[in-house]
Design a protein around this motif. Sequence first.
Motif, mmCIF file in Angstrom:
data_model
loop_
_atom_site.group_PDB
_atom_site.id
_atom_site.type_symbol
_atom_site.label_atom_id
_atom_site.label_comp_id
_atom_site.label_asym_id
_atom_site.label_seq_id
_atom_site.Cartn_x
_atom_site.Cartn_y
_atom_site.Cartn_z
ATOM 1 N N ASN A 195 33.265 23.076 50.773
ATOM 2 C CA ASN A 195 34.049 24.235 51.220
ATOM 3 C C ASN A 195 33.989 25.384 50.215
ATOM 4 N N ASP A 196 32.798 25.638 49.708
ATOM 5 C CA ASP A 196 32.557 26.716 48.738
ATOM 6 C C ASP A 196 33.311 26.529 47.420
ATOM 7 N N LEU A 197 33.770 25.327 47.152
ATOM 8 C CA LEU A 197 34.407 25.011 45.873
ATOM 9 C C LEU A 197 33.524 24.033 45.120
ATOM 10 N N GLN A 198 33.419 24.254 43.822
ATOM 11 C CA GLN A 198 32.586 23.401 42.988
ATOM 12 C C GLN A 198 33.466 22.426 42.218
ATOM 13 N N TYR A 199 33.096 21.149 42.257
ATOM 14 C CA TYR A 199 33.839 20.099 41.567
ATOM 15 C C TYR A 199 32.904 19.345 40.631
ATOM 16 N N GLU A 200 33.455 18.779 39.594
ATOM 17 C CA GLU A 200 32.746 17.802 38.781
ATOM 18 C C GLU A 200 33.249 16.456 39.266
ATOM 19 N N VAL A 201 32.317 15.641 39.764
ATOM 20 C CA VAL A 201 32.712 14.407 40.439
ATOM 21 C C VAL A 201 31.929 13.212 39.927
ATOM 22 N N TYR A 202 32.485 12.046 40.207
ATOM 23 C CA TYR A 202 31.724 10.806 40.122
ATOM 24 C C TYR A 202 31.295 10.479 41.547
ATOM 25 N N HIS A 203 30.051 10.071 41.691
ATOM 26 C CA HIS A 203 29.500 9.685 42.985
ATOM 27 C C HIS A 203 29.451 8.170 43.011
ATOM 28 N N GLY A 204 29.981 7.597 44.066
ATOM 29 C CA GLY A 204 30.005 6.150 44.160
ATOM 30 C C GLY A 204 29.898 5.681 45.589
ATOM 31 N N GLY A 205 30.020 4.382 45.749
ATOM 32 C CA GLY A 205 29.946 3.800 47.074
ATOM 33 C C GLY A 205 30.823 2.572 47.160
ATOM 34 N N ILE A 206 31.207 2.271 48.379
ATOM 35 C CA ILE A 206 32.044 1.108 48.634
ATOM 36 C C ILE A 206 31.591 0.519 49.960
ATOM 37 N N THR A 207 31.557 -0.790 50.052
ATOM 38 C CA THR A 207 31.181 -1.458 51.285
ATOM 39 C C THR A 207 32.410 -2.154 51.837
ATOM 40 N N LYS A 208 32.759 -1.756 53.066
ATOM 41 C CA LYS A 208 33.900 -2.364 53.756
ATOM 42 C C LYS A 208 33.379 -3.440 54.693
#
Length: 105
Positions: free
Chosen positions: A64-77
């Motif tokens: 949404n035109d906002l920049q974040y510093e993030v961790y990218h991860g995944g989860i399996t349900k």
Amino acid sequence: MNKKNTIIIACIAFSIGYLFRQQQDNKQYIKPEKALISVKESFQKKYEVSGSWIYMKPETFLKNDLQYEVYHGGITKFIDNQHVPYEFYIDAHTGTLIDMLPQHG
């Protein structure tokens, strides 16, 4: 230098140090393991989690035109006898979940 000037200089130096420390605290990252645990705990309330992962280095994420510093991860349900993988992006400073979407194969 008289005593009054020394006290004033000391107060100014303390104030500058305090403000600098506050700015540094705002730039610190949460630990990626902590971010992963929070996502897992949140989803384990509703689903059985059969796996998870997280990249240890923060990356830039635009939403949404906002920049974040993030961790990218995944989860399996585990849903309806199937393992369903999802990717997530969690703010590296606050631990707030920014986005979650089905993982593309």
